[in-house]
Design an enzyme around this catalytic site. Structure first.
Site, PDB file in Angstrom:
ATOM      1  N   GLU A  69       0.813  -1.225   0.000  1.00 42.36           N
ATOM      2  CA  GLU A  69       0.000   0.000   0.000  1.00 42.36           C
ATOM      3  C   GLU A  69       0.844   1.272   0.000  1.00 42.36           C
ATOM      4  O   GLU A  69       2.039   1.238   0.290  1.00 42.36           O
ATOM      5  CB  GLU A  69      -0.966   0.008   1.184  1.00 42.36           C
ATOM      6  N   LYS A 129      -3.739  -1.790  14.390  1.00 39.65           N
ATOM      7  CA  LYS A 129      -2.891  -0.897  15.158  1.00 39.65           C
ATOM      8  C   LYS A 129      -3.354  -0.806  16.602  1.00 39.65           C
ATOM      9  O   LYS A 129      -4.543  -0.705  16.872  1.00 39.65           O
ATOM     10  CB  LYS A 129      -2.939   0.504  14.546  1.00 39.65           C
TER      11      LYS A 129
HETATM   12  N1  PSU Z   1      -0.994   0.923   9.504  1.00 41.80           N
HETATM   13  C1  PSU Z   1       0.161   1.583   9.689  1.00 41.80           C
HETATM   14  N2  PSU Z   1       0.294   2.813   9.153  1.00 41.80           N
HETATM   15  C2  PSU Z   1      -0.699   3.366   8.404  1.00 41.80           C
HETATM   16  C3  PSU Z   1      -1.932   2.658   8.212  1.00 41.80           C
HETATM   17  C4  PSU Z   1      -2.010   1.440   8.776  1.00 41.80           C
HETATM   18  O1  PSU Z   1       1.075   1.094  10.323  1.00 41.80           O
HETATM   19  O2  PSU Z   1      -0.525   4.470   7.909  1.00 41.80           O
HETATM   20  C5  PSU Z   1      -3.029   3.238   7.350  1.00 41.80           C
HETATM   21  C6  PSU Z   1      -3.580   2.138   6.426  1.00 41.80           C
HETATM   22  O3  PSU Z   1      -3.552   2.634   5.118  1.00 41.80           O
HETATM   23  C7  PSU Z   1      -5.003   1.949   6.887  1.00 41.80           C
HETATM   24  C8  PSU Z   1      -5.331   3.326   7.335  1.00 41.80           C
HETATM   25  O4  PSU Z   1      -5.845   1.479   5.869  1.00 41.80           O
HETATM   26  O5  PSU Z   1      -4.159   3.720   8.040  1.00 41.80           O
HETATM   27  C9  PSU Z   1      -6.576   3.365   8.176  1.00 41.80           C
HETATM   28  O6  PSU Z   1      -7.043   4.673   8.222  1.00 41.80           O
HETATM   29  P1  PSU Z   1      -8.519   4.980   8.757  1.00 41.80           P
HETATM   30  O7  PSU Z   1      -8.483   4.594  10.215  1.00 41.80           O
HETATM   31  O8  PSU Z   1      -8.681   6.462   8.554  1.00 41.80           O
HETATM   32  O9  PSU Z   1      -9.457   4.158   7.942  1.00 41.80           O
END
Ligand code: PSU
Ligand code: MN
Length: 313
Positions: free
Chosen positions: A27, A161
């Site tokens: 990603e 996370k």
């Molecule tokens: N995990 C990480 N760093 C990140 C993300 C996940 O270690 O930057 C990102 C991924 O792209 C995930 C996003 O899909 O954060 C989730 O964001 P939100 O909670 O706004 O959906």
């Protein structure tokens, strides 16, 4: 499958997909919003190398000038790593960004869509988005979860996370019928640490076992993705107390600053990094590398299944 005009697949990846060779999606949000420069660009390059060393072809995915680009060039990666204004695109953002021919980093949900459109079935990331702490008030639940319920891509992660509510995230995954499969563990990992205290009913011990599970998932009607939970290696793992305190301070800081919506995850990751003097970033890099390695091995095993295998009974 007919490819939409907004899909641009690199020649190497196109050929690999056509010949059923192993490909692993990576990603771009992790590059643009998940890590600072220059660690972000170095990690993006290292991940591609790791995938190759483990027998698969890397496909880093982003939206470039309104196209889903499958396999970024070195210039694209540099652009994603250095452009401070780059957007973060999840499913709901895609049609607008494509229509205006903009560029954006894609989240786990966005990457799953791009991977699936081009025929890539295995994807390595750090951690998925999930149910945020306090979601009973904010309703902040990542679109990654919904995407996992409907798009047939396997996501290899170190769990969700630790800034999230892991218990609620697991409940949501269960409600949506998403298999959560421990890789070499029966405990859901907590991203920066291998243990969360929440146990899983499913686990696999090898890439071939993982590949078989995927085959069977995708023979079932209306099945979506699979979430593999691969714990951070012990020697890179952080002290659970240190990280929990850092997360609590980061969440307080986010509340004080009125951070909402898409900004929450990047803000918390940056704050945790500051509080841990960079230790969380080192752990993050180590765990994505570990995920890229396992995802590649699963992709190698998965590529051994050919369409006729799907028809045998
Ligand atoms: N995990 C990480 N760093 C990140 C993300 C996940 O270690 O930057 C990102 C991924 O792209 C995930 C996003 O899909 O954060 C989730 O964001 P939100 O909670 O706004 O959906
Ligand atoms: Mn959110």
């Amino acid at each position: 499958m007919a490819h939409p005009l907004f899909l641009s697949v690199s020649p190497e990846i196109k050929e690999a997909i056509e010949k059923n060779r192993p490909v692993v999606a990576l990603e771009s949000t992790i590059i643009s919003h998940g890590m600072p420069y220059p660690e972000n660009i170095n990690t993006a390059i290292m991940l591609e190398k790791t995938v190759r060393e483990n027998g698969a072809i890397p496909a880093t995915i982003a939206l470039i000038d309104g196209k889903f680009k499958i396999g970024l060039s070195a210039d694209d990666i540099e652009f994603m790593a250095t452009n401070k204004k780059i957007k973060k695109a999840s499913r709901a953002d895609l049609p607008g960004i494509i229509s205006r021919k903009e560029s954006a980093a894609v989240t786990v949900a966005g990457t799953m869509i791009g991977a699936n459109l081009s025929g890539i079935k295995i994807f390595a990331t750090g951690g998925i988005g999930g149910v945020h702490r306090g979601a009973e008030k904010t309703f902040d639940i990542s679109a990654d979860l919904e995407e996992l319920s409907k798009t047939q891509v396997a996501v290899v992660s170190a769990g969700a996370k630790a800034i999230l509510d892991l218990q609620l995230t697991l409940e949501y995954l269960e409600t949506k019928g998403i298999p959560v499969v421990g890789y070499g563990t029966n405990e859901f990992p907590a991203f920066y640490t291998p243990k969360s205290g929440y146990f899983l009913s499913e686990s696999v011990a090898s890439p071939s076992e993982a590949a078989l599970l995927l085959q069977n998932q995708w023979l079932l009607p209306h099945s979506g993705g699979v979430l593999f939970a691969n714990p951070i290696p012990l020697d890179s793992s952080l002290d659970p107390k240190l990280i929990e305190n850092a997360i609590n301070s980061a969440i307080r800081k986010a509340e004080e600053n009125g951070i909402k919506g898409k900004k929450v995850t990047p803000f918390l990751l940056e704050a945790v990094k500051e509080i841990t003097s960079g230790k969380s970033l080192e752990a993050n890099i180590a765990l994505v590398q570990n995920n890229a390695q396992i995802a590649s091995k699963i992709a190698v095993e998965f590529s051994k299944f050919r369409p006729p295998d799907l028809c045998k009974n």
